[in-house]
Write a protein that holds these residues in place. Structure first.
Motif, PDB file in Angstrom:
ATOM      1  N   ALA A   4       0.840  -1.201   0.000  1.00 15.59           N
ATOM      2  CA  ALA A   4       0.000   0.000   0.000  1.00 15.59           C
ATOM      3  C   ALA A   4       0.868   1.240   0.000  1.00 15.59           C
ATOM      4  CB  ALA A   4      -0.905   0.014   1.224  1.00 15.59           C
ATOM      5  N   ASP A   5       0.475   2.232  -0.787  1.00 12.93           N
ATOM      6  CA  ASP A   5       1.138   3.531  -0.730  1.00 12.93           C
ATOM      7  C   ASP A   5       0.769   4.237   0.573  1.00 12.93           C
ATOM      8  OD1 ASP A   5       2.403   3.318  -3.210  1.00 12.93           O
ATOM      9  OD2 ASP A   5       0.608   3.994  -4.234  1.00 12.93           O
ATOM     10  N   THR A   6      -0.490   4.117   0.974  1.00  8.70           N
ATOM     11  CA  THR A   6      -0.960   4.685   2.235  1.00  8.70           C
ATOM     12  C   THR A   6      -1.831   3.646   2.931  1.00  8.70           C
ATOM     13  OG1 THR A   6      -1.018   6.896   1.272  1.00  8.70           O
ATOM     14  CG2 THR A   6      -2.214   6.579   3.321  1.00  8.70           C
ATOM     15  N   LEU A   7      -1.517   3.367   4.172  1.00  5.54           N
ATOM     16  CA  LEU A   7      -2.300   2.437   4.980  1.00  5.54           C
ATOM     17  C   LEU A   7      -2.697   3.149   6.268  1.00  5.54           C
ATOM     18  CD1 LEU A   7      -3.300  -0.514   5.535  1.00  5.54           C
ATOM     19  CD2 LEU A   7      -1.147  -0.835   6.735  1.00  5.54           C
ATOM     20  N   THR A   8      -3.993   3.236   6.511  1.00  5.46           N
ATOM     21  CA  THR A   8      -4.502   3.854   7.737  1.00  5.46           C
ATOM     22  C   THR A   8      -5.139   2.770   8.585  1.00  5.46           C
ATOM     23  OG1 THR A   8      -4.946   5.910   6.563  1.00  5.46           O
ATOM     24  CG2 THR A   8      -6.030   5.610   8.691  1.00  5.46           C
ATOM     25  N   VAL A   9      -4.720   2.683   9.834  1.00  3.75           N
ATOM     26  CA  VAL A   9      -5.294   1.743  10.793  1.00  3.75           C
ATOM     27  C   VAL A   9      -6.169   2.546  11.744  1.00  3.75           C
ATOM     28  CG1 VAL A   9      -4.807   0.069  12.604  1.00  3.75           C
ATOM     29  CG2 VAL A   9      -3.271   0.242  10.636  1.00  3.75           C
ATOM     30  N   VAL A  10      -7.447   2.184  11.822  1.00  8.58           N
ATOM     31  CA  VAL A  10      -8.377   2.816  12.752  1.00  8.58           C
ATOM     32  C   VAL A  10      -8.483   1.891  13.965  1.00  8.58           C
ATOM     33  CG1 VAL A  10     -10.720   3.692  13.093  1.00  8.58           C
ATOM     34  CG2 VAL A  10      -9.645   3.843  10.836  1.00  8.58           C
ATOM     35  N   HIS A  11      -8.208   2.451  15.142  1.00  7.76           N
ATOM     36  CA  HIS A  11      -8.206   1.680  16.379  1.00  7.76           C
ATOM     37  C   HIS A  11      -9.586   1.732  17.029  1.00  7.76           C
ATOM     38  CE1 HIS A  11      -3.817   1.521  16.075  1.00  7.76           C
ATOM     39  NE2 HIS A  11      -3.912   2.787  15.685  1.00  7.76           N
ATOM     40  N   HIS A  12      -9.804   0.880  18.014  1.00  4.00           N
ATOM     41  CA  HIS A  12     -11.112   0.797  18.681  1.00  4.00           C
ATOM     42  C   HIS A  12     -11.513   2.088  19.382  1.00  4.00           C
ATOM     43  CE1 HIS A  12     -12.105  -3.375  17.914  1.00  4.00           C
ATOM     44  NE2 HIS A  12     -10.821  -3.639  18.053  1.00  4.00           N
ATOM     45  N   ASP A  13     -10.545   2.920  19.762  1.00  2.00           N
ATOM     46  CA  ASP A  13     -10.877   4.200  20.398  1.00  2.00           C
ATOM     47  C   ASP A  13     -10.989   5.333  19.371  1.00  2.00           C
ATOM     48  OD1 ASP A  13      -8.251   4.566  19.703  1.00  2.00           O
ATOM     49  OD2 ASP A  13      -7.554   5.048  21.725  1.00  2.00           O
ATOM     50  N   ASP A  14     -11.094   4.988  18.090  1.00  3.56           N
ATOM     51  CA  ASP A  14     -11.253   5.902  16.952  1.00  3.56           C
ATOM     52  C   ASP A  14     -10.005   6.722  16.630  1.00  3.56           C
ATOM     53  OD1 ASP A  14     -13.803   5.102  16.222  1.00  3.56           O
ATOM     54  OD2 ASP A  14     -14.755   6.495  17.619  1.00  3.56           O
ATOM     55  N   THR A  15      -8.872   6.443  17.248  1.00  2.00           N
ATOM     56  CA  THR A  15      -7.629   7.077  16.820  1.00  2.00           C
ATOM     57  C   THR A  15      -7.151   6.379  15.557  1.00  2.00           C
ATOM     58  OG1 THR A  15      -6.290   5.625  18.216  1.00  2.00           O
ATOM     59  CG2 THR A  15      -6.952   7.758  19.163  1.00  2.00           C
ATOM     60  N   ARG A  16      -6.279   7.057  14.831  1.00  2.00           N
ATOM     61  CA  ARG A  16      -5.794   6.529  13.555  1.00  2.00           C
ATOM     62  C   ARG A  16      -4.274   6.578  13.519  1.00  2.00           C
ATOM     63  NH1 ARG A  16     -10.324   7.286   9.736  1.00  2.00           N
ATOM     64  NH2 ARG A  16     -12.018   8.003  11.060  1.00  2.00           N
ATOM     65  N   THR A  17      -3.699   5.558  12.903  1.00  2.14           N
ATOM     66  CA  THR A  17      -2.264   5.521  12.662  1.00  2.14           C
ATOM     67  C   THR A  17      -2.069   5.362  11.167  1.00  2.14           C
ATOM     68  OG1 THR A  17      -1.945   4.410  14.776  1.00  2.14           O
ATOM     69  CG2 THR A  17      -0.097   4.384  13.259  1.00  2.14           C
ATOM     70  N   ARG A  18      -1.253   6.218  10.566  1.00  2.00           N
ATOM     71  CA  ARG A  18      -1.043   6.195   9.119  1.00  2.00           C
ATOM     72  C   ARG A  18       0.388   5.758   8.815  1.00  2.00           C
ATOM     73  NH1 ARG A  18      -3.228  10.712   5.294  1.00  2.00           N
ATOM     74  NH2 ARG A  18      -5.023   9.404   5.654  1.00  2.00           N
ATOM     75  N   PHE A  19       0.505   4.869   7.845  1.00  2.00           N
ATOM     76  CA  PHE A  19       1.793   4.391   7.360  1.00  2.00           C
ATOM     77  C   PHE A  19       1.858   4.668   5.865  1.00  2.00           C
ATOM     78  CE2 PHE A  19       0.513   1.738  10.910  1.00  2.00           C
ATOM     79  CZ  PHE A  19       1.659   1.690  11.686  1.00  2.00           C
ATOM     80  N   THR A  20       3.044   4.904   5.340  1.00  2.00           N
ATOM     81  CA  THR A  20       3.211   5.116   3.905  1.00  2.00           C
ATOM     82  C   THR A  20       4.211   4.119   3.349  1.00  2.00           C
ATOM     83  OG1 THR A  20       4.899   6.799   4.292  1.00  2.00           O
ATOM     84  CG2 THR A  20       2.643   7.581   3.996  1.00  2.00           C
ATOM     85  N   ASP A  21       3.949   3.689   2.125  1.00  3.37           N
ATOM     86  CA  ASP A  21       4.800   2.772   1.375  1.00  3.37           C
ATOM     87  C   ASP A  21       5.138   1.530   2.200  1.00  3.37           C
ATOM     88  OD1 ASP A  21       6.126   1.890  -0.871  1.00  3.37           O
ATOM     89  OD2 ASP A  21       8.011   2.833  -0.283  1.00  3.37           O
ATOM     90  N   VAL A  22       4.133   0.698   2.443  1.00  5.15           N
ATOM     91  CA  VAL A  22       4.291  -0.466   3.305  1.00  5.15           C
ATOM     92  C   VAL A  22       3.791  -1.738   2.635  1.00  5.15           C
ATOM     93  CG1 VAL A  22       4.063   0.865   5.432  1.00  5.15           C
ATOM     94  CG2 VAL A  22       2.034  -0.141   4.406  1.00  5.15           C
ATOM     95  N   ARG A  23       4.224  -2.838   3.169  1.00  4.14           N
ATOM     96  CA  ARG A  23       3.640  -4.148   2.896  1.00  4.14           C
ATOM     97  C   ARG A  23       2.949  -4.552   4.185  1.00  4.14           C
ATOM     98  NH1 ARG A  23       4.453  -6.006  -2.056  1.00  4.14           N
ATOM     99  NH2 ARG A  23       6.312  -5.312  -3.100  1.00  4.14           N
ATOM    100  N   TYR A  24       1.846  -5.293   4.071  1.00  2.65           N
ATOM    101  CA  TYR A  24       1.097  -5.627   5.276  1.00  2.65           C
ATOM    102  C   TYR A  24       0.448  -6.992   5.139  1.00  2.65           C
ATOM    103  CZ  TYR A  24      -2.969  -4.211   2.533  1.00  2.65           C
ATOM    104  OH  TYR A  24      -3.922  -4.105   1.563  1.00  2.65           O
ATOM    105  N   GLN A  25       0.099  -7.548   6.288  1.00  2.21           N
ATOM    106  CA  GLN A  25      -0.559  -8.845   6.334  1.00  2.21           C
ATOM    107  C   GLN A  25      -1.568  -8.825   7.475  1.00  2.21           C
ATOM    108  OE1 GLN A  25       2.053 -12.173   7.255  1.00  2.21           O
ATOM    109  NE2 GLN A  25       1.225 -13.213   5.461  1.00  2.21           N
ATOM    110  N   LEU A  26      -2.843  -9.052   7.138  1.00  6.17           N
ATOM    111  CA  LEU A  26      -3.898  -9.079   8.143  1.00  6.17           C
ATOM    112  C   LEU A  26      -3.933 -10.444   8.814  1.00  6.17           C
ATOM    113  CD1 LEU A  26      -6.689  -7.311   6.103  1.00  6.17           C
ATOM    114  CD2 LEU A  26      -5.480  -6.373   8.077  1.00  6.17           C
TER     115      LEU A  26
END
Length: 58
Positions: A4-26
């Protein structure tokens, strides 16, 4: 493994963490992310948004 060029993770408390240029595995227990800064394992995941702007290269 998705890239992903941009990956945003939304947490249970509605905060967000953004990563750029990543590989990921759910996983059932969260998401594992590989970036230039190293490997991250996030377990508090409500949802993710992944965007790919360019063609993938090997």
């Amino acid at each position: 493994m998705p890239h992903a060029d941009t990956l945003t993770v939304v947490h249970h408390d509605d905060t967000r963490t953004r990563f750029t240029d990543v590989r990921y595995q759910l996983h059932r227990d969260g998401i594992r992310i590989w970036s230039d800064e190293g490997e991250h394992h996030v377990t508090d995941v409500l949802m993710t948004h992944a965007y790919r702007q360019r063609e993938a290269t090997n």
